[in-house]
Design an enzyme around this catalytic site. Structure first.
Site, PDB file in Angstrom:
ATOM      1  N   HIS A  44      72.758  43.192   3.674  1.00  0.00           N
ATOM      2  CA  HIS A  44      72.580  44.370   2.834  1.00  0.00           C
ATOM      3  C   HIS A  44      72.946  45.682   3.520  1.00  0.00           C
ATOM      4  CE1 HIS A  44      70.750  42.150  -0.396  1.00  0.00           C
ATOM      5  NE2 HIS A  44      69.781  41.691   0.370  1.00  0.00           N
ATOM      6  N   GLN A 146      65.220  32.362   6.390  1.00  0.00           N
ATOM      7  CA  GLN A 146      64.405  33.181   5.485  1.00  0.00           C
ATOM      8  C   GLN A 146      63.841  32.344   4.341  1.00  0.00           C
ATOM      9  OE1 GLN A 146      66.792  37.188   5.100  1.00  0.00           O
ATOM     10  NE2 GLN A 146      64.602  37.489   4.811  1.00  0.00           N
ATOM     11  N   GLU A 148      62.491  33.007   0.901  1.00  0.00           N
ATOM     12  CA  GLU A 148      62.426  34.079  -0.100  1.00  0.00           C
ATOM     13  C   GLU A 148      62.820  33.597  -1.491  1.00  0.00           C
ATOM     14  OE1 GLU A 148      65.049  37.137   1.279  1.00  0.00           O
ATOM     15  OE2 GLU A 148      66.710  35.759   1.644  1.00  0.00           O
ATOM     16  N   ALA A 173      60.321  41.203  -0.325  1.00  0.00           N
ATOM     17  CA  ALA A 173      60.934  41.817  -1.505  1.00  0.00           C
ATOM     18  C   ALA A 173      61.502  40.750  -2.436  1.00  0.00           C
ATOM     19  CB  ALA A 173      62.015  42.803  -1.089  1.00  0.00           C
ATOM     20  N   ASP A 174      62.338  39.871  -1.887  1.00  0.00           N
ATOM     21  CA  ASP A 174      62.947  38.828  -2.711  1.00  0.00           C
ATOM     22  C   ASP A 174      61.925  37.791  -3.160  1.00  0.00           C
ATOM     23  OD1 ASP A 174      65.864  39.226  -3.064  1.00  0.00           O
ATOM     24  OD2 ASP A 174      65.846  39.324  -0.890  1.00  0.00           O
TER      25      ASP A 174
END
Length: 257
Positions: A44, A146, A148, A173-174
């Protein structure tokens, strides 16, 4: 290589920070500020592949270990960042055990993985240290997967048990978005997910990491057994500092008027 993997295995809690500006200058500033590790974000962040080398060079003589988040589990992306000298790789959006297995295989040379051999790269001192580098990859390179997605939650134990998966990293967040509770870290669904991730990692003898929105949450998550804890980013520091100073100047200007 820096010893982030050894430090995690010894039980240390390590504080980290995101780097998403693609800047070697902010990388050096943050890396010298007291963090144990930093994460250069190619998923990102605004930086490109060409910016990564300069950030890694800037971090070389700071105390911070340099991890890189790649965009996918494709081995070609993982090879590139490791050849440039990253101390470990974080792989996002894992949904299947096979994807996690593919990501980890990309970190290590045969017979432990499928990483291609290139001796004349920065990670090996451009050929000078290839043998010692190759011998030490299993001990020194950190593999971070991760967690997520809802799919990853369904196969936590299988992912955690994979050789070479060193850290299950919670992406709040995800993960909260996937759970339908966007950003609500106090929601029972998120709390339950965190507990399941920690339990799976503990069972497999692996570490857990998380990115915090609020540094005041550090102790809470550390007491759960989470060791690799990040908070903040170079872009956040610049934006918050700029806004705070502009606000002060505008307040002074308005008082004068």
């Amino acid at each position: 290589m820096k010893n982030i993997k050894k430090r995690l295995k010894s039980g240390e809690t390590l504080a980290g920070c995101w780097l998403n500006l693609g800047s070697s200058v902010t990388a050096e500033i943050v890396g010298s500020s007291g963090y144990d590790w930093v994460l250069i974000d190619l998923e990102h962040g605004s930086g490109e592949q060409a910016d990564l080398l300069h950030q890694l060079q800037a971090l070389e003589h700071t105390p911070a270990s340099a991890l890189v988040r790649v965009e996918s589990h494709q081995k070609e992306r993982i090879h590139r960042v490791l050849d440039l000298g990253a101390n470990g790789v974080m792989v996002p959006q894992i949904k299947k055990v096979g994807e996690a297995k593919s990501a980890i295989a990309g970190i290590h040379y045969p017979p432990n993985g499928v990483r291609g051999v290139a001796k004349m790269v920065r990670a090996t001192g451009f050929g000078k240290n290839f043998d010692s580098y190759k011998k030490g990859t299993l001990e020194n390179l950190l593999g971070v997967i991760q967690i997520e997605t809802l799919e990853a939650l369904e196969v936590l134990d299988e992912i955690a048990e994979l050789p070479g998966v060193d850290v299950l990293f919670i992406g709040p967040a995800d993960l909260t978005m996937a759970l339908g509770i966007d950003g609500d870290l106090s929601h029972p669904l998120f709390v339950d997910a965190v507990e399941k991730i920690v339990a799976a990692a503990r069972k497999a003898g692996k570490a857990v990491g998380i990115l915090l929105f609020d540094p005041n949450d550090f102790q809470k998550y550390n007491e759960l057994g989470i060791q690799l804890i990040a908070c903040g980013a170079d872009a956040t520091f610049v934006a918050n500092g700029a806004r705070a100073m502009a606000s002060q100047l505008n307040s002074a200007k308005n008082r004068k008027g």
